[in-house]
Design an enzyme around this catalytic site. Structure first.
Site, PDB file in Angstrom:
ATOM      1  N   ASP A  94       7.473  13.869 -57.864  1.00 20.36           N
ATOM      2  CA  ASP A  94       8.909  14.114 -57.744  1.00 20.36           C
ATOM      3  C   ASP A  94       9.253  15.546 -57.349  1.00 20.36           C
ATOM      4  O   ASP A  94      10.420  15.945 -57.436  1.00 20.36           O
ATOM      5  CB  ASP A  94       9.602  13.775 -59.066  1.00 20.36           C
ATOM      6  CG  ASP A  94       9.106  14.636 -60.219  1.00 20.36           C
ATOM      7  OD1 ASP A  94       8.030  15.261 -60.080  1.00 20.36           O
ATOM      8  OD2 ASP A  94       9.779  14.680 -61.256  1.00 20.36           O
ATOM      9  N   GLU A  95       8.285  16.335 -56.899  1.00 16.42           N
ATOM     10  CA  GLU A  95       8.562  17.753 -56.669  1.00 16.42           C
ATOM     11  C   GLU A  95       7.618  18.311 -55.618  1.00 16.42           C
ATOM     12  O   GLU A  95       6.442  17.959 -55.572  1.00 16.42           O
ATOM     13  CB  GLU A  95       8.393  18.511 -57.988  1.00 16.42           C
ATOM     14  CG  GLU A  95       8.858  19.940 -57.958  1.00 16.42           C
ATOM     15  CD  GLU A  95       8.817  20.564 -59.349  1.00 16.42           C
ATOM     16  OE1 GLU A  95       9.327  21.687 -59.483  1.00 16.42           O
ATOM     17  OE2 GLU A  95       8.272  19.939 -60.282  1.00 16.42           O
TER      18      GLU A  95
END
Length: 345
Positions: A94-95
């Site tokens: 997610d990053e």
């Protein structure tokens, strides 16, 4: 990405939208993988024991994690990134860091690139992302958390001091509870306080990390965005339903070693070091490592090494354990380990 796993669940199930969602298995030993912002208002956070999360938010809806689906969505997000730059350094599903000093779409500013990426994620994937735009990775990471959820925060070079100096020193990467307590003894509570401490004093107190603190207090971070960073380690772990004796960990170690061996087959480089991790019933973490003369060549060899590492744990036969993990580290390329001799010469 904002509350990524929980947001994917809310996107895919309209009945979950606007409700406190906790992505976790139910159970005394389960931990929270993600919490929606509705659940976070009750104090629920990732990595929190699920039973505590349920006490904090009794109305929460628990959803078991579906990592196959999350990985698929993560790949879709990455494809959007690739329209703008090939310099992408993932940190997790997610990053990621993106270097858009030069971008493929010819957009004139990094801020406009970030705004465009966020809008494409919203339109195409029906999810929200927050972005930090800054001259370096350290500041961009801080900025990305500043206006979550669904936020964009820009730190221009002239704004660095105004942004950094009032910030609590605990916001700096690597400053946990222990380091924070040491800094407080030096009278350091904010980044501004930290900037007043000279480099020799920081190196004397914190060793090599002292120089890193000195640089972070000045907004300095020269690390580059590195796409396809080589794997440093992989590991798997699991928590027992009930605390067990060391002698009773063998079945779990065997299962984890098999899972780890399967995962390691996706790596082009062999791993030299086998790691055994144990967490005691009172939450102490123990790790034992062994680096054989050559990388483990089979699942059986990996399992045997992991099991032998238990012999180096000397907490007594009655000590009980709540978690066990098996890992591989020290990945090396062909040039870093001796070639296998030919069978016939």
């Amino acid at each position: 990405m904002d509350a990524f796993y929980a947001s994917v669940e809310q996107r895919d199930d309209p009945q979950l939208r606007g409700k406190p969602v906790i992505v976790a298995w139910r159970g005394n030993r389960s931990v929270v993988c993600a919490a929606s912002y509705e659940a976070r208002r009750f104090g629920v956070r990732s990595a929190m024991p699920a039973v505590r999360a349920e006490r904090l938010c009794p109305e929460a809806i628990f959803v078991p994690p579906d990592f196959t689906r999350y990985r698929a969505v993560s790949r879709q997000v990455r494809e959007i990134f690739k329209r703008h730059t090939d310099l992408i350094e993932p940190l997790a599903l997610d990053e990621a860091y993106l270097d858009v000093t030069e971008n493929k779409t010819g957009l004139p500013t990094a801020t406009l690139v970030a705004r465009t990426i966020r809008e494409q994620i919203r339109q195409e994937l029906k999810l929200t992302a927050s972005a930090g735009v800054a001259p370096n990775k350290f500041l961009a990471k801080l900025g990305s958390d500043w206006r979550k959820p669904d936020g964009l925060f820009v730190i221009q070079p002239d704004d660095i001091d105004g942004f950094l100096l009032p910030m609590p020193v605990e916001r700096l990467p690597g400053v946990g509870k222990v380091t924070g307590e040491k800094l407080e003894k030096l009278g350091v509570k904010t980044v501004g306080d930290l900037r007043c401490v000279d480099l020799p004093a920081l190196e004397d107190r914190f060793g090599r990390y002292g120089r890193r603190l000195y640089e972070l207090a000045r907004g300095i971070d020269d690390s580059e965005v590195v796409p396809d960073r080589p794997t440093r380690s992989i590991s798997v772990e699991d928590t027992f339903e009930q605390d067990v004796l060391l002698a009773e960990t063998e079945p779990m170690i065997r299962r984890l070693a098999e899972k780890l061996w399967s995962a390691s087959r996706k790596e082009s480089r062999p791993a030299r070091t086998v790691v055994l991790k144990l967490k005691t019933s009172d939450f102490r973490i123990l790790t034992r490592r062994h680096t054989p003369g050559s990388p483990p060549s089979s699942c059986d060899e990996l399992t045997e090494i992991a099991l032998r590492l238990r012999e180096r744990v000397a907490l007594g036969p009655q000590q009980r354990y709540r978690l066990v993990g098996v890992g591989l580290s020290n990945f090396q390329g062909p040039e870093e380990y001796p070639a296998q001799p030919a069978l016939f010469e």
